[in-house]
Design a protein around this motif. Structure first.
Motif, PDB file in Angstrom:
ATOM      1  N   TYR A   4       0.874  -1.361  -0.045  1.00  0.00           N
ATOM      2  CA  TYR A   4       0.171  -0.055   0.116  1.00  0.00           C
ATOM      3  C   TYR A   4       0.827   1.330  -0.041  1.00  0.00           C
ATOM      4  O   TYR A   4       0.628   2.130  -0.746  1.00  0.00           O
ATOM      5  CB  TYR A   4      -0.665   0.127   1.004  1.00  0.00           C
ATOM      6  N   ALA A   5       1.862   1.346   0.676  1.00  0.00           N
ATOM      7  CA  ALA A   5       2.981   2.443   1.202  1.00  0.00           C
ATOM      8  C   ALA A   5       3.665   2.362  -0.411  1.00  0.00           C
ATOM      9  O   ALA A   5       3.753   3.560  -0.907  1.00  0.00           O
ATOM     10  CB  ALA A   5       3.953   2.203   2.027  1.00  0.00           C
ATOM     11  N   TYR A   6       3.687   1.305  -1.194  1.00  0.00           N
ATOM     12  CA  TYR A   6       4.576   1.453  -2.518  1.00  0.00           C
ATOM     13  C   TYR A   6       3.611   2.006  -3.445  1.00  0.00           C
ATOM     14  O   TYR A   6       4.105   2.917  -4.328  1.00  0.00           O
ATOM     15  CB  TYR A   6       4.930  -0.210  -2.903  1.00  0.00           C
ATOM     16  N   TYR A   7       2.482   1.717  -3.455  1.00  0.00           N
ATOM     17  CA  TYR A   7       1.545   2.315  -4.417  1.00  0.00           C
ATOM     18  C   TYR A   7       1.488   3.894  -4.133  1.00  0.00           C
ATOM     19  O   TYR A   7       1.262   4.493  -5.197  1.00  0.00           O
ATOM     20  CB  TYR A   7       0.024   1.662  -4.216  1.00  0.00           C
ATOM     21  N   ASP A  43     -11.385  -3.405   7.609  1.00  0.00           N
ATOM     22  CA  ASP A  43     -11.764  -4.706   7.877  1.00  0.00           C
ATOM     23  C   ASP A  43     -12.957  -5.065   7.507  1.00  0.00           C
ATOM     24  O   ASP A  43     -13.687  -4.342   6.574  1.00  0.00           O
ATOM     25  CB  ASP A  43     -11.551  -4.930   9.640  1.00  0.00           C
ATOM     26  N   GLU A  44     -13.514  -6.321   7.836  1.00  0.00           N
ATOM     27  CA  GLU A  44     -14.808  -6.649   7.332  1.00  0.00           C
ATOM     28  C   GLU A  44     -16.037  -5.718   7.710  1.00  0.00           C
ATOM     29  O   GLU A  44     -16.862  -5.732   7.205  1.00  0.00           O
ATOM     30  CB  GLU A  44     -15.145  -8.272   7.647  1.00  0.00           C
ATOM     31  N   ALA A  45     -15.602  -5.301   8.767  1.00  0.00           N
ATOM     32  CA  ALA A  45     -16.823  -4.319   9.615  1.00  0.00           C
ATOM     33  C   ALA A  45     -16.600  -3.042   8.893  1.00  0.00           C
ATOM     34  O   ALA A  45     -17.514  -2.066   9.406  1.00  0.00           O
ATOM     35  CB  ALA A  45     -16.857  -4.294  11.207  1.00  0.00           C
ATOM     36  N   LEU A  53      -5.374   0.362  10.845  1.00  0.00           N
ATOM     37  CA  LEU A  53      -4.510   1.457  10.838  1.00  0.00           C
ATOM     38  C   LEU A  53      -3.246   0.561  10.764  1.00  0.00           C
ATOM     39  O   LEU A  53      -1.939   1.434  10.832  1.00  0.00           O
ATOM     40  CB  LEU A  53      -4.483   2.016  12.232  1.00  0.00           C
ATOM     41  N   ASP A  54      -3.080  -0.406  11.024  1.00  0.00           N
ATOM     42  CA  ASP A  54      -1.720  -1.156  10.812  1.00  0.00           C
ATOM     43  C   ASP A  54      -1.381  -1.713   9.408  1.00  0.00           C
ATOM     44  O   ASP A  54      -0.458  -2.339   9.115  1.00  0.00           O
ATOM     45  CB  ASP A  54      -1.480  -2.441  11.883  1.00  0.00           C
ATOM     46  N   ALA A  55      -2.161  -1.437   8.480  1.00  0.00           N
ATOM     47  CA  ALA A  55      -2.079  -2.020   7.194  1.00  0.00           C
ATOM     48  C   ALA A  55      -1.069  -1.390   6.351  1.00  0.00           C
ATOM     49  O   ALA A  55      -0.277  -2.095   5.607  1.00  0.00           O
ATOM     50  CB  ALA A  55      -3.361  -1.645   6.267  1.00  0.00           C
TER      51      ALA A  55
END
Length: 276
Positions: free
Chosen positions: A235-238, A250-252, A257-259
């Motif tokens: 994600y950071a690379y993108y 998440d699913e909810a 935040l840790d992604a």
């Protein structure tokens, strides 16, 4: 099996096929099952992923090893309207395979590796690798062909392969080559990477092509550096390379935040010497 995440991936669907350049005319082709382990700390059998790969043997000693799935996706895109492409994406029909493509003897005497990492295309050329094969007293039958064994240490892994002299093509999957017959199966010492021939077309007529895209021309280490940055934190690379933004939930529907925290990879690349 552990429920932990072993790697992150971005699902980026293309809606057009890049223009291609024809390099040579194909004379025969071989389909390989390519399997590799994405978490070597767990059960290998539960952590293998796979793709179908196509080895095209062409005139003038040129060959190409690429994803069969991507050829299928390209075919869908080329014959579909924009509406059909959107529907195909929603139905999961545009899920791509490996973007790694290996050309042997293109340019002459060289090996060329091209690959798409996130939104960027990379290319590096190297001298055709040489392999110090040691023949072993072992035979197997693959697709009805008697295959003889050989071993070789190459860039951090010990490979065991089986080749058949009944198909007098000194080539094989990935970068492997140099035996007096086609390499039908290859695996490293831990079975973390496995290639096995599952289909043969002795009268293939597809052209061997290469995408005409703005490649980032680099060397082997530069390619692995970029691949590693992406795998550790896609994600950071993108965001860094495109200026775009990704929200990971998440699913909810709550933001994760840790992604964007770098991951520790649970596997090593097919060439282990890339950091040297």
């Amino acid at each position: 099996m552990s429920g932990k995440i072993t790697r992150r991936q971005l699902s980026i669907y293309q809606n057009t096929v890049p223009e291609t350049e024809t390099l040579a005319n194909e004379t025969m082709e071989f389909v390989y099952d390519y399997r590799y382990c994405i978490d070597t700390t767990q059960s290998i059998s539960d952590n293998m992923t796979s793709d179908r790969m196509l080895l095209q043997i062409a005139t003038e000693g040129v060959s190409k090893f690429s994803s069969y799935k991507n050829l299928t996706v390209d075919s869908i895109l080329m014959r579909s309207t924009q509406e059909q492409i959107v529907n195909a994406a929603l139905e999961g029909k545009l899920s791509t395979g490996e973007f790694m493509t290996i050309y042997k003897n293109y340019p002459s005497g060289k090996l060329t590796h091209t690959e798409k990492i996130c939104m960027d295309w990379f290319r590096y050329d190297e001298e055709m690798p040489s392999f110090e094969w040691e023949l072993i007293d072992s035979t197997v039958n693959i697709l009805g062909y008697e295959c003889h064994g050989a071993k070789c240490r190459f860039r951090g892994r010990e490979w065991t392969v089986f080749y058949t002299e009944e198909i007098p093509v000194m080539d094989g999957p990935w970068k492997l080559h140099g035996l007096p017959g086609l390499i039908m199966k290859a695996s490293d010492e831990n079975n973390h990477y496995v290639f096995e021939c599952i289909g043969i077309n002795s009268s293939g007529n597809r052209p061997v092509t290469i995408y005409k895209v703005p490649f980032n021309n680099t060397d082997r280490k530069g390619y692995y550096d970029a691949k590693n940055r992406y795998d550790l934190n896609p994600y950071a690379y993108y965001e860094t390379t495109t200026g775009g933004h990704i929200t990971v939930s998440d699913e909810a529907g709550n933001p994760m935040l840790d992604a964007y925290d770098p991951m520790e990879l649970q596997f090593d690349y097919i060439e282990r010497d890339w950091k040297k």
